[in-house]
Design a protein around this motif. Structure first.
Motif, PDB file in Angstrom:
ATOM      1  N   PRO A   1      -4.107   5.393  17.243  1.00  0.00           N
ATOM      2  CA  PRO A   1      -3.486   4.069  17.401  1.00  0.00           C
ATOM      3  C   PRO A   1      -2.825   3.564  16.119  1.00  0.00           C
ATOM      4  O   PRO A   1      -3.118   4.033  15.026  1.00  0.00           O
ATOM      5  CB  PRO A   1      -4.682   3.183  17.763  1.00  0.00           C
TER       6      PRO A   1
ATOM      7  N   GLU B   1      -3.475   3.707   1.471  1.00  0.00           N
ATOM      8  CA  GLU B   1      -3.392   2.836   2.639  1.00  0.00           C
ATOM      9  C   GLU B   1      -4.507   1.797   2.654  1.00  0.00           C
ATOM     10  O   GLU B   1      -5.530   1.956   1.998  1.00  0.00           O
ATOM     11  CB  GLU B   1      -3.455   3.670   3.937  1.00  0.00           C
ATOM     12  N   SER B   2      -4.284   0.769   3.495  1.00  0.00           N
ATOM     13  CA  SER B   2      -5.219  -0.362   3.565  1.00  0.00           C
ATOM     14  C   SER B   2      -6.636   0.056   3.975  1.00  0.00           C
ATOM     15  O   SER B   2      -6.832   1.081   4.635  1.00  0.00           O
ATOM     16  CB  SER B   2      -4.696  -1.386   4.585  1.00  0.00           C
TER      17      SER B   2
ATOM     18  N   ILE C   1     -10.155  -4.866  12.931  1.00  0.00           N
ATOM     19  CA  ILE C   1     -10.068  -4.477  14.348  1.00  0.00           C
ATOM     20  C   ILE C   1     -10.524  -5.665  15.209  1.00  0.00           C
ATOM     21  O   ILE C   1     -11.588  -6.231  14.971  1.00  0.00           O
ATOM     22  CB  ILE C   1     -10.997  -3.277  14.645  1.00  0.00           C
TER      23      ILE C   1
ATOM     24  N   LEU D   1      -6.874   1.952  23.594  1.00  0.00           N
ATOM     25  CA  LEU D   1      -8.153   1.311  23.246  1.00  0.00           C
ATOM     26  C   LEU D   1      -8.097  -0.153  23.685  1.00  0.00           C
ATOM     27  O   LEU D   1      -7.019  -0.716  23.878  1.00  0.00           O
ATOM     28  CB  LEU D   1      -8.390   1.380  21.732  1.00  0.00           C
TER      29      LEU D   1
ATOM     30  N   ARG E   1     -11.987   3.141   7.035  1.00  0.00           N
ATOM     31  CA  ARG E   1     -11.156   3.823   6.038  1.00  0.00           C
ATOM     32  C   ARG E   1     -11.216   3.006   4.748  1.00  0.00           C
ATOM     33  O   ARG E   1     -10.833   1.840   4.742  1.00  0.00           O
ATOM     34  CB  ARG E   1      -9.704   3.923   6.533  1.00  0.00           C
TER      35      ARG E   1
ATOM     36  N   ARG F   1       3.337  12.272  15.646  1.00  0.00           N
ATOM     37  CA  ARG F   1       1.959  11.764  15.615  1.00  0.00           C
ATOM     38  C   ARG F   1       1.282  11.932  16.975  1.00  0.00           C
ATOM     39  O   ARG F   1       1.885  11.626  18.006  1.00  0.00           O
ATOM     40  CB  ARG F   1       2.006  10.280  15.236  1.00  0.00           C
TER      41      ARG F   1
ATOM     42  N   SER G   1     -12.573   5.632  14.261  1.00  0.00           N
ATOM     43  CA  SER G   1     -11.173   5.365  14.051  1.00  0.00           C
ATOM     44  C   SER G   1     -10.496   6.691  14.365  1.00  0.00           C
ATOM     45  O   SER G   1     -10.735   7.681  13.688  1.00  0.00           O
ATOM     46  CB  SER G   1     -10.958   4.990  12.594  1.00  0.00           C
ATOM     47  N   PRO G   2      -9.703   6.713  15.435  1.00  0.00           N
ATOM     48  CA  PRO G   2      -9.192   8.014  15.885  1.00  0.00           C
ATOM     49  C   PRO G   2      -8.505   8.808  14.773  1.00  0.00           C
ATOM     50  O   PRO G   2      -8.546  10.026  14.778  1.00  0.00           O
ATOM     51  CB  PRO G   2      -8.204   7.616  16.984  1.00  0.00           C
ATOM     52  N   GLY G   3      -7.896   8.100  13.810  1.00  0.00           N
ATOM     53  CA  GLY G   3      -7.211   8.783  12.720  1.00  0.00           C
ATOM     54  C   GLY G   3      -8.136   9.664  11.898  1.00  0.00           C
ATOM     55  O   GLY G   3      -7.698  10.556  11.182  1.00  0.00           O
TER      56      GLY G   3
ATOM     57  N   THR H   1       0.840  -1.208   0.000  1.00  0.00           N
ATOM     58  CA  THR H   1       0.000   0.000   0.000  1.00  0.00           C
ATOM     59  C   THR H   1       0.873   1.256   0.000  1.00  0.00           C
ATOM     60  O   THR H   1       0.906   2.006  -0.982  1.00  0.00           O
ATOM     61  CB  THR H   1      -0.923   0.017   1.235  1.00  0.00           C
TER      62      THR H   1
ATOM     63  N   THR I   1      -7.200  -4.269   6.845  1.00  0.00           N
ATOM     64  CA  THR I   1      -6.907  -4.217   8.281  1.00  0.00           C
ATOM     65  C   THR I   1      -8.190  -4.470   9.044  1.00  0.00           C
ATOM     66  O   THR I   1      -9.223  -3.864   8.730  1.00  0.00           O
ATOM     67  CB  THR I   1      -6.339  -2.822   8.656  1.00  0.00           C
TER      68      THR I   1
ATOM     69  N   GLY J   1       5.773   1.801   5.453  1.00  0.00           N
ATOM     70  CA  GLY J   1       5.429   1.813   6.872  1.00  0.00           C
ATOM     71  C   GLY J   1       6.657   2.148   7.706  1.00  0.00           C
ATOM     72  O   GLY J   1       7.795   1.967   7.260  1.00  0.00           O
TER      73      GLY J   1
ATOM     74  N   PRO K   1       2.745   2.622  11.299  1.00  0.00           N
ATOM     75  CA  PRO K   1       1.902   3.589  10.587  1.00  0.00           C
ATOM     76  C   PRO K   1       2.580   3.917   9.259  1.00  0.00           C
ATOM     77  O   PRO K   1       3.707   3.477   9.016  1.00  0.00           O
ATOM     78  CB  PRO K   1       1.941   4.804  11.516  1.00  0.00           C
ATOM     79  N   SER K   2       1.932   4.702   8.430  1.00  0.00           N
ATOM     80  CA  SER K   2       2.578   5.180   7.216  1.00  0.00           C
ATOM     81  C   SER K   2       3.813   5.995   7.612  1.00  0.00           C
ATOM     82  O   SER K   2       3.792   6.707   8.617  1.00  0.00           O
ATOM     83  CB  SER K   2       1.597   6.019   6.407  1.00  0.00           C
TER      84      SER K   2
HETATM   85  O1  TXA Z   1      -1.772   0.460   4.438  1.00  0.00           O
HETATM   86  C1  TXA Z   1      -1.673   0.737   5.630  1.00  0.00           C
HETATM   87  O2  TXA Z   1      -2.550   0.485   6.461  1.00  0.00           O
HETATM   88  C2  TXA Z   1      -0.358   1.421   6.086  1.00  0.00           C
HETATM   89  C3  TXA Z   1       0.785   0.418   5.885  1.00  0.00           C
HETATM   90  C4  TXA Z   1       2.106   0.923   6.410  1.00  0.00           C
HETATM   91  O3  TXA Z   1       0.433  -0.802   6.442  1.00  0.00           O
HETATM   92  N1  TXA Z   1      -0.455   1.846   7.451  1.00  0.00           N
HETATM   93  C5  TXA Z   1      -1.218   2.917   7.808  1.00  0.00           C
HETATM   94  O4  TXA Z   1      -1.158   3.224   9.153  1.00  0.00           O
HETATM   95  O5  TXA Z   1      -1.861   3.551   7.018  1.00  0.00           O
HETATM   96  P1  TXA Z   1      -1.664   4.605   9.753  1.00  0.00           P
HETATM   97  O6  TXA Z   1      -1.202   4.613  11.155  1.00  0.00           O
HETATM   98  O7  TXA Z   1      -1.187   5.695   8.895  1.00  0.00           O
HETATM   99  O8  TXA Z   1      -3.220   4.496   9.768  1.00  0.00           O
HETATM  100  C6  TXA Z   1      -3.856   3.624  10.668  1.00  0.00           C
HETATM  101  C7  TXA Z   1      -5.326   3.927  10.768  1.00  0.00           C
HETATM  102  C8  TXA Z   1      -5.578   5.217  11.508  1.00  0.00           C
HETATM  103  O9  TXA Z   1      -6.642   5.907  10.880  1.00  0.00           O
HETATM  104  C9  TXA Z   1      -5.987   4.723  12.897  1.00  0.00           C
HETATM  105  O10 TXA Z   1      -6.812   5.625  13.594  1.00  0.00           O
HETATM  106  C10 TXA Z   1      -6.717   3.439  12.568  1.00  0.00           C
HETATM  107  O11 TXA Z   1      -5.968   2.883  11.493  1.00  0.00           O
HETATM  108  N2  TXA Z   1      -6.703   2.498  13.711  1.00  0.00           N
HETATM  109  C11 TXA Z   1      -5.639   1.890  14.258  1.00  0.00           C
HETATM  110  N3  TXA Z   1      -6.003   1.141  15.318  1.00  0.00           N
HETATM  111  C12 TXA Z   1      -7.334   1.273  15.456  1.00  0.00           C
HETATM  112  C13 TXA Z   1      -8.316   0.759  16.370  1.00  0.00           C
HETATM  113  N4  TXA Z   1      -7.971  -0.061  17.364  1.00  0.00           N
HETATM  114  N5  TXA Z   1      -9.604   1.127  16.182  1.00  0.00           N
HETATM  115  C14 TXA Z   1      -9.967   1.946  15.167  1.00  0.00           C
HETATM  116  N6  TXA Z   1      -9.092   2.465  14.279  1.00  0.00           N
HETATM  117  C15 TXA Z   1      -7.795   2.148  14.418  1.00  0.00           C
END
Ligand code: TXA
Ligand code: MG
Length: 354
Positions: free
Chosen positions: A75, A193-194, A113, A128, A208, A70, A240-242, A47, A111, A50, A155-156
């Protein structure tokens, strides 16, 4: 400050999916050592790139938050390379639907949960009770996770808020001096991203959108009553906190335009001048070529091939940022299939939608 090293893995090994051979390269051996010493390593996935650390070690995970800038309440996704690892980090039982999706889409850009086990530190999951897990399909990612025999929080690998990196040079531009090592595995195939989903009894929330689309999920879970794409505006408290953070945004102001509005936009000399870049689908770009356009025109690909647009999207935004335009106009694409993911990212990056 680190002196950031970049180690390459040969494209031939990646194309031929030689995971065992990749595991034996200097690049992966060095990277695994760094991870085992609680250091960070940026690595390619299918994707985006990371920024990996041992998901079970708070000391290592904390470095991710520092390097990216960040917020601590966002998370991380935990990356694994085989299904046995999943059971070490999540609580049983795992739903029938989750099993079906895992069997269909892992390794790959989905991805899920789960309820987390205690051994995952609060820092990884922003306190969480759940943890997001995915098994990437990129051979370099699988080789690195396999070599460490650990689950990697990743994360990214961008500075928080900027477009995700799809090439090693993007990671370098954001994080040079802040991390010790980048594994260069070329350009990421998917480019966004995924897909992140949460399963609740007979209901799926897509937190997402990504390359695994709503249509693909409903094809696997035929008897699932609702698959709901959660939009931020519907939610007071983001699931999703992001979701609540400004994301993917280049420094240059970005407007999304609909082709129907373009004619009037171009009449405005404050917009149609050499300090503006217009990023359009091939269909619109062809149409514009013979017109009196002062702005720079960039073709992002055919709207009939949205996967290709996703592939180059973040790269185009990053390249334009380096060129110091005053304004970037980017064309809306159809919100179907991976177009849903493209529009989701663009809407977060844009300051205006016309
Ligand atoms: O493609 C991808 O997913 C990339 C590659 C590196 O694997 N990773 C990625 O990670 O995009 P990041 O941290 O940029 O985005 C992770 C997303 C964030 O929106 C975060 O809030 C959500 O996943 N997330 C993570 N853990 C969570 C949880 N326990 N409940 C709800 N949302 C969660
Ligand atoms: Mg990110």
């Amino acid at each position: 400050m680190y002196k950031t090293k970049i180690l390459k893995v040969k494209q031939k090994l990646i194309k031929e999916n030689k995971i065992k051979k990749i595991k034996d390269t200097e690049a992966i051996k060095t990277a695994a050592e760094y991870i085992l010493n609680n250091q960070l390593v940026a690595f390619p996935t299918e994707t985006v790139y990371g920024l990996g650390a041992n998901a079970l070690e708070s000391e290592a995970v904390n470095k991710i938050f520092v390097a990216k800038g960040r917020p601590a309440d966002n998370p991380l996704i935990v990356h694994i390379s085989n299904k046995r690892q999943l059971f070490k980090i999540v609580k049983q039982p795992i739903s029938e639907s989750a099993h079906k999706l895992i069997d269909t889409f892992w390794p790959g850009p989905l991805t899920l949960i789960f309820n987390k086990r205690e051994r995952i530190p609060g820092l990884t999951t922003a306190d969480l009770s759940t943890v997001a897990v995915r098994m990437p399909s990129h051979p370099v990612a699988l080789a690195l996770i396999g070599a460490t025999e650990l689950a990697l929080a990743a994360p990214s690998a961008n500075s928080s808020g900027f477009p995700s990196p799809t090439q090693a040079v993007h990671v370098y531009n954001d994080l040079n001096g802040k991390i010790p090592l980048i594994i260069d595995g070329g350009i990421c195939n998917i480019g966004v991203e995924s897909t992140v989903i949460e399963i609740k009894e007979n209901k799926i929330d897509i937190l997402r959108p990504g390359a695994v689309t709503k249509e693909m999920i409903s094809e696997v879970l035929k008897d699932c009553s609702t698959i709901n794409l959660v939009s931020e505006s519907e939610e007071n408290k983001p699931k999703s906190p992001g979701m609540k953070y400004k994301h993917y945004a280049p420094n240059t102001p970005l407007w999304i335009f609909n082709k129907a509005k373009l004619k009037s936009l171009l009449k405005d000399s404050k917009i149609n001048n050499k300090n503006t870049a217009i990023v359009a689908t091939t269909q619109t770009a062809v149409h514009l070529k013979n017109k009196d356009i002062k702005a720079e025109l960039i073709d992002m690909g055919s709207k009939d091939n949205l996967a290709k647009i996703a592939y180059s999207l973040f790269s185009i935004l990053r390249d334009l940022d380096l060129r110091e335009f005053n304004l970037v106009l980017i064309e809306e694409v159809p919100s179907k299939g991976i177009g849903e993911a493209i529009m989701n990212r663009l809407k977060k990056a844009a300051i205006k939608i016309i």
